[in-house]
Design a protein around this motif. Structure first.
Motif, PDB file in Angstrom:
ATOM      1  N   ASP A  21      -3.481  -6.509   2.785  1.00 17.20           N
ATOM      2  CA  ASP A  21      -2.486  -5.444   2.711  1.00 17.20           C
ATOM      3  C   ASP A  21      -1.816  -5.247   4.070  1.00 17.20           C
ATOM      4  OD1 ASP A  21      -4.347  -4.118   4.264  1.00 17.20           O
ATOM      5  OD2 ASP A  21      -4.650  -2.455   2.882  1.00 17.20           O
ATOM      6  N   TYR A  22      -0.908  -4.273   4.123  1.00 16.15           N
ATOM      7  CA  TYR A  22      -0.071  -4.057   5.299  1.00 16.15           C
ATOM      8  C   TYR A  22      -0.886  -3.720   6.541  1.00 16.15           C
ATOM      9  CZ  TYR A  22       4.181  -2.635   7.785  1.00 16.15           C
ATOM     10  OH  TYR A  22       5.225  -2.541   8.673  1.00 16.15           O
ATOM     11  N   GLU A  23      -1.890  -2.877   6.403  1.00 15.66           N
ATOM     12  CA  GLU A  23      -2.698  -2.475   7.551  1.00 15.66           C
ATOM     13  C   GLU A  23      -3.434  -3.663   8.163  1.00 15.66           C
ATOM     14  OE1 GLU A  23      -5.259   0.765   6.659  1.00 15.66           O
ATOM     15  OE2 GLU A  23      -3.622   2.110   6.092  1.00 15.66           O
ATOM     16  N   HIS A  24      -4.039  -4.488   7.330  1.00 13.86           N
ATOM     17  CA  HIS A  24      -4.751  -5.663   7.845  1.00 13.86           C
ATOM     18  C   HIS A  24      -3.776  -6.695   8.412  1.00 13.86           C
ATOM     19  CE1 HIS A  24      -8.009  -3.930   5.399  1.00 13.86           C
ATOM     20  NE2 HIS A  24      -8.803  -4.543   6.261  1.00 13.86           N
ATOM     21  N   LEU A  25      -2.583  -6.762   7.846  1.00 10.61           N
ATOM     22  CA  LEU A  25      -1.554  -7.641   8.377  1.00 10.61           C
ATOM     23  C   LEU A  25      -1.205  -7.263   9.820  1.00 10.61           C
ATOM     24  CD1 LEU A  25       0.726  -9.810   7.962  1.00 10.61           C
ATOM     25  CD2 LEU A  25       2.184  -7.882   7.296  1.00 10.61           C
ATOM     26  N   LEU A  26      -0.991  -5.963  10.056  1.00 12.26           N
ATOM     27  CA  LEU A  26      -0.648  -5.516  11.403  1.00 12.26           C
ATOM     28  C   LEU A  26      -1.801  -5.760  12.376  1.00 12.26           C
ATOM     29  CD1 LEU A  26       1.346  -2.196  10.844  1.00 12.26           C
ATOM     30  CD2 LEU A  26       2.162  -4.560  10.944  1.00 12.26           C
ATOM     31  N   GLU A  27      -3.011  -5.529  11.930  1.00 15.14           N
ATOM     32  CA  GLU A  27      -4.185  -5.783  12.781  1.00 15.14           C
ATOM     33  C   GLU A  27      -4.229  -7.255  13.215  1.00 15.14           C
ATOM     34  OE1 GLU A  27      -7.947  -4.568  11.216  1.00 15.14           O
ATOM     35  OE2 GLU A  27      -7.176  -2.632  10.528  1.00 15.14           O
ATOM     36  N   LYS A  28      -4.031  -8.145  12.262  1.00 17.47           N
ATOM     37  CA  LYS A  28      -4.079  -9.569  12.567  1.00 17.47           C
ATOM     38  C   LYS A  28      -2.878  -9.993  13.410  1.00 17.47           C
ATOM     39  CE  LYS A  28      -6.596 -12.251  11.941  1.00 17.47           C
ATOM     40  NZ  LYS A  28      -7.572 -12.927  12.856  1.00 17.47           N
ATOM     41  N   ARG A  33       6.443   1.925   7.665  1.00 17.19           N
ATOM     42  CA  ARG A  33       5.491   2.088   6.560  1.00 17.19           C
ATOM     43  C   ARG A  33       5.443   3.523   6.024  1.00 17.19           C
ATOM     44  NH1 ARG A  33       2.733   3.441   3.385  1.00 17.19           N
ATOM     45  NH2 ARG A  33       0.775   2.691   2.516  1.00 17.19           N
ATOM     46  N   THR A  34       5.752   4.520   6.877  1.00 16.05           N
ATOM     47  CA  THR A  34       5.653   5.915   6.443  1.00 16.05           C
ATOM     48  C   THR A  34       6.813   6.326   5.533  1.00 16.05           C
ATOM     49  OG1 THR A  34       6.781   6.715   8.438  1.00 16.05           O
ATOM     50  CG2 THR A  34       4.380   6.579   8.501  1.00 16.05           C
ATOM     51  N   GLN A  35       8.041   5.820   5.817  1.00 21.50           N
ATOM     52  CA  GLN A  35       9.205   6.148   4.985  1.00 21.50           C
ATOM     53  C   GLN A  35      10.128   4.933   4.894  1.00 21.50           C
ATOM     54  OE1 GLN A  35      10.667   9.902   6.878  1.00 21.50           O
ATOM     55  NE2 GLN A  35      10.435  10.753   4.821  1.00 21.50           N
ATOM     56  N   LEU A  92       4.619  -3.092  16.969  1.00 24.15           N
ATOM     57  CA  LEU A  92       3.599  -2.487  16.113  1.00 24.15           C
ATOM     58  C   LEU A  92       3.964  -1.055  15.765  1.00 24.15           C
ATOM     59  CD1 LEU A  92       0.796  -2.516  14.747  1.00 24.15           C
ATOM     60  CD2 LEU A  92      -0.182  -1.813  16.947  1.00 24.15           C
ATOM     61  N   GLU A  93       4.421  -0.291  16.748  1.00 22.99           N
ATOM     62  CA  GLU A  93       4.798   1.096  16.502  1.00 22.99           C
ATOM     63  C   GLU A  93       5.971   1.186  15.540  1.00 22.99           C
ATOM     64  OE1 GLU A  93       3.067   3.785  17.342  1.00 22.99           O
ATOM     65  OE2 GLU A  93       1.654   2.239  18.007  1.00 22.99           O
ATOM     66  N   GLY A 124       0.795  -1.221   0.000  1.00 23.79           N
ATOM     67  CA  GLY A 124       0.000   0.000   0.000  1.00 23.79           C
ATOM     68  C   GLY A 124       0.826   1.268   0.000  1.00 23.79           C
ATOM     69  N   PHE A 125       2.037   1.209  -0.573  1.00 20.89           N
ATOM     70  CA  PHE A 125       2.884   2.397  -0.632  1.00 20.89           C
ATOM     71  C   PHE A 125       2.222   3.488  -1.473  1.00 20.89           C
ATOM     72  CE2 PHE A 125       6.727  -0.618  -0.278  1.00 20.89           C
ATOM     73  CZ  PHE A 125       6.751  -0.494   1.100  1.00 20.89           C
ATOM     74  N   ASP A 126       2.360   4.727  -1.033  1.00 22.67           N
ATOM     75  CA  ASP A 126       1.806   5.853  -1.794  1.00 22.67           C
ATOM     76  C   ASP A 126       2.348   5.885  -3.212  1.00 22.67           C
ATOM     77  OD1 ASP A 126       0.309   6.661   0.357  1.00 22.67           O
ATOM     78  OD2 ASP A 126       1.758   8.150   1.044  1.00 22.67           O
ATOM     79  N   THR A 127       3.646   5.568  -3.353  1.00 21.18           N
ATOM     80  CA  THR A 127       4.252   5.621  -4.685  1.00 21.18           C
ATOM     81  C   THR A 127       3.598   4.624  -5.635  1.00 21.18           C
ATOM     82  OG1 THR A 127       6.343   5.495  -5.915  1.00 21.18           O
ATOM     83  CG2 THR A 127       6.089   3.972  -4.075  1.00 21.18           C
ATOM     84  N   ALA A 128       3.203   3.454  -5.121  1.00 19.88           N
ATOM     85  CA  ALA A 128       2.532   2.458  -5.964  1.00 19.88           C
ATOM     86  C   ALA A 128       1.152   2.944  -6.383  1.00 19.88           C
ATOM     87  CB  ALA A 128       2.416   1.131  -5.221  1.00 19.88           C
TER      88      ALA A 128
END
Length: 214
Positions: free
Chosen positions: A179-186, A205-207, A198-199, A159-163
């Protein structure tokens, strides 16, 4: 774009269970690009697990029908999506082709392997979307051969912004099972990672290109 929340979290859990995705913030991985990363994804390992590959292929086949109806062809992006792409094509009883990163240097010098005819509608299967450049390279090859690309469906996306920007520029619709967000949730839900990890994973993910530089 993620298809369904429940599916996204279930697929993420499956990928973690079989170690197709590994998370390790203390001993980061080094990608081919040189990026240091707390996550490594190799979805080719799915093919070694019959039950998992069956679930993934069935999910992808159903989502293709929901999103696009029945296309004329399924195309896999070499090499990572050849196996899963073929399984999806088999589910849908459709012809299958795959796209090399570049034309062969010998023989017929094909970049697209398999039989495809001008004007046919194709859905592209990808195992993983990071920056999207290799995916878009395959899509460009299909379009240059006068095939009508309906869109792309991947197993997992960072889910990179560049993609997102790269696909938007080319007016290509993309979806992924997870995607990455759902991966972290699980991962938190099943206690695969701690809150501190998690942090760290969220910061990466931001940079990602600047994270944990040596």
């Amino acid at each position: 774009m993620i298809l369904e929340n429940n599916t996204a979290k279930k697929v993420a859990e499956l990928l973690l269970q079989i170690n197709a995705i590994k998370l390790n913030s203390e001993n980061p991985f080094t990608w081919a690009s040189g990026w240091r990363s707390p996550i490594y994804c190799d979805n080719r390992i799915i093919l070694s697990y019959p039950t998992v590959r069956e679930q993934i292929a069935e999910n992808m086949a159903q989502q293709i029908k929901r999103l696009y109806g029945i296309p004329d062809l399924i195309a896999g992006v070499a090499t990572g999506a050849i196996g899963i792409g073929l399984l999806v094509a088999e589910k849908l009883k459709l012809p299958f082709i795959y796209v090399r990163p570049e034309p062969k240097k010998h023989g017929r010098q094909n970049q697209i392997e398999g039989k495809a005819e001008k004007g046919q509608k194709v859905v592209v299967i990808e195992d993983l979307i990071s920056t999207g450049m290799s995916s878009l390279n395959a899509i460009s090859a299909l379009k240059n051969n006068n095939l009508h690309v309906l869109g792309m469906l991947a197993i997992f996306s960072y889910g990179f912004d560049t993609a997102i920007q790269n696909f938007a520029k080319e007016n290509v619709t993309i979806h992924s099972l997870s995607d990455y967000e759902h991966l972290l949730e699980k991962a938190i839900e099943i206690k695969y990672i701690s809150e501190n990890e998690l942090e760290t994973l969220k910061k990466w993910r931001t940079q990602p290109e600047k994270w944990n530089q040596l």
